[in-house]
Write an enzyme that holds these catalytic residues in place. Sequence first.
Site, PDB file in Angstrom:
ATOM      1  CG  ASP A  22      32.982  37.345  50.158  1.00  0.00           C
ATOM      2  OD1 ASP A  22      33.842  37.784  50.911  1.00  0.00           O
ATOM      3  OD2 ASP A  22      32.661  37.951  49.127  1.00  0.00           O
TER       4      ASP A  22
ATOM      5  N   GLY B 165      35.218  31.425  54.237  1.00  0.00           N
ATOM      6  CA  GLY B 165      36.735  31.233  54.066  1.00  0.00           C
ATOM      7  C   GLY B 165      37.592  32.260  53.352  1.00  0.00           C
TER       8      GLY B 165
ATOM      9  CG  HIS C  69      39.197  45.398  40.275  1.00  0.00           C
ATOM     10  ND1 HIS C  69      38.102  44.711  40.041  1.00  0.00           N
ATOM     11  CD2 HIS C  69      39.300  46.246  41.437  1.00  0.00           C
ATOM     12  CE1 HIS C  69      37.320  45.294  40.977  1.00  0.00           C
ATOM     13  NE2 HIS C  69      37.902  46.106  41.825  1.00  0.00           N
TER      14      HIS C  69
HETATM   15  N1  SAM Z   1      32.121  39.428  43.378  1.00  0.00           N
HETATM   16  C1  SAM Z   1      31.333  40.535  43.921  1.00  0.00           C
HETATM   17  C2  SAM Z   1      30.677  41.460  42.879  1.00  0.00           C
HETATM   18  O1  SAM Z   1      31.257  41.448  41.773  1.00  0.00           O
HETATM   19  O2  SAM Z   1      29.698  42.118  43.085  1.00  0.00           O
HETATM   20  C3  SAM Z   1      32.107  41.433  44.867  1.00  0.00           C
HETATM   21  C4  SAM Z   1      32.912  42.014  44.454  1.00  0.00           C
HETATM   22  S1  SAM Z   1      34.012  42.787  45.858  1.00  0.00           S
HETATM   23  C5  SAM Z   1      34.992  43.977  44.906  1.00  0.00           C
HETATM   24  C6  SAM Z   1      35.410  41.882  46.375  1.00  0.00           C
HETATM   25  C7  SAM Z   1      34.970  40.532  46.999  1.00  0.00           C
HETATM   26  O3  SAM Z   1      36.059  39.922  47.683  1.00  0.00           O
HETATM   27  C8  SAM Z   1      34.366  41.035  48.473  1.00  0.00           C
HETATM   28  O4  SAM Z   1      32.925  40.353  48.736  1.00  0.00           O
HETATM   29  C9  SAM Z   1      35.163  40.827  49.524  1.00  0.00           C
HETATM   30  O5  SAM Z   1      34.633  40.125  50.725  1.00  0.00           O
HETATM   31  C10 SAM Z   1      35.764  39.241  49.062  1.00  0.00           C
HETATM   32  N2  SAM Z   1      37.203  38.972  49.406  1.00  0.00           N
HETATM   33  C11 SAM Z   1      38.145  39.951  49.576  1.00  0.00           C
HETATM   34  N3  SAM Z   1      39.220  39.099  50.215  1.00  0.00           N
HETATM   35  C12 SAM Z   1      39.019  37.841  50.026  1.00  0.00           C
HETATM   36  C13 SAM Z   1      39.606  36.781  50.768  1.00  0.00           C
HETATM   37  N4  SAM Z   1      40.503  36.827  51.060  1.00  0.00           N
HETATM   38  N5  SAM Z   1      38.763  35.423  50.710  1.00  0.00           N
HETATM   39  C14 SAM Z   1      37.395  35.411  49.990  1.00  0.00           C
HETATM   40  N6  SAM Z   1      36.803  36.639  49.822  1.00  0.00           N
HETATM   41  C15 SAM Z   1      37.432  37.756  49.715  1.00  0.00           C
END
Ligand code: SAM
Length: 341
Positions: A202, A227, A247
């Site tokens: 993340d 990352g 999504h």
């Molecule tokens: N997978 C987790 C769950 O289902 O509970 C979290 C879902 S949350 C809607 C989206 C996640 O994607 C967040 O933790 C966010 O920090 C991460 N995220 C967003 N953009 C990202 C990126 N460019 N690289 C890595 N992680 C990213």
Amino acid sequence: DSEPKKEDLQQIIQLMDGFKASKALFTASKMGVFDLLQRKPGLDAAQVAQEIKAAVKGTEGLLGACVSLGLLQIYKNTDLATRYLWSDSPFSLHGYIQHCNETLWPLFSHLESAVREGTNQHERAFGKKANDLFQDTYYNNQSVKLRFMNAMHSIAKVTGKAVATAFDLSSYKTACDLGGCTGAIAYELTKAHPEMSVTVFDLPEVVEMSEHFHPSHTDNRVSFVAGDFFKDELPKADLYILARILHDWPDEKVHILLKKIGDACTPGCGVLLSEILLNEDRSGPSRGLLQALSMSDGKQRSAAEYSTLLKSHGFITAEIRHTDNLLDAMLCVKEMCSASS
Ligand code: SAM
């Protein structure tokens, strides 16, 4: 047909009153009513008012509304509130309820503009433009970031086991949870699959806070790597998890991410996708269709739409599971031979 039908009126009234019920729940949660009554069941309205530092009249109104909604009995938590509403219960939705109140509620108050303009309403609701929802909105303020992480954590704890056990994953020994946030799903995966180790990948802002969310028995089969999944090299794994990731992004961005996963995968490697899967005729579920209204730059999709996106990067949909939980799941496997062979 000269008289209005009772069932019709009930259905409409429920929709008209839905926002009042939501706000009563959010407010009771925010003011600590469920936490208080979990610690001290049996208080009267005046005592609750004193503890939550509110007016007796206002507190009576809020408590009465919560009783009528099945959240309280005079005055203690109902079983439902005990299971889901006070902050430290194992399946507490407190974190997500705060997110609904502080983030989604202001966004939805601009729904008309969102519909007219077809864009997200972060600038109207919060006074700043959000090109990247995470980096521009959630993560440049420590308390907003923690609130968002708590929200993700609470849903992931409730759904994690259903996602982790939806399919036979025994052939996968290493998994990488892309956007795995607090690690809640990763810990469920290692619990359900004793031979699996999981890397949570993340953004650095999230990984630096992950210790706040480690369960008391930390499991050394879960590790964290910071990352950007659009730019940086992905950790090697034979199963990639995408839980509530796709999504958030339009198709162009989804293709960038899936291409990187496809390139990192050898034949037989898997992608475990977890999302609300829309019915193919888009008739429901309303949870997914209502979530789509908050108008992030992404969109909600059906199983066939996700399958098509994954197919173009060499993944065949092996199984689809409509769980009885908040999220559905799909398992896709990288094809044995690619076009280039
Ligand atoms: N997978 C987790 C769950 O289902 O509970 C979290 C879902 S949350 C809607 C989206 C996640 O994607 C967040 O933790 C966010 O920090 C991460 N995220 C967003 N953009 C990202 C990126 N460019 N690289 C890595 N992680 C990213």
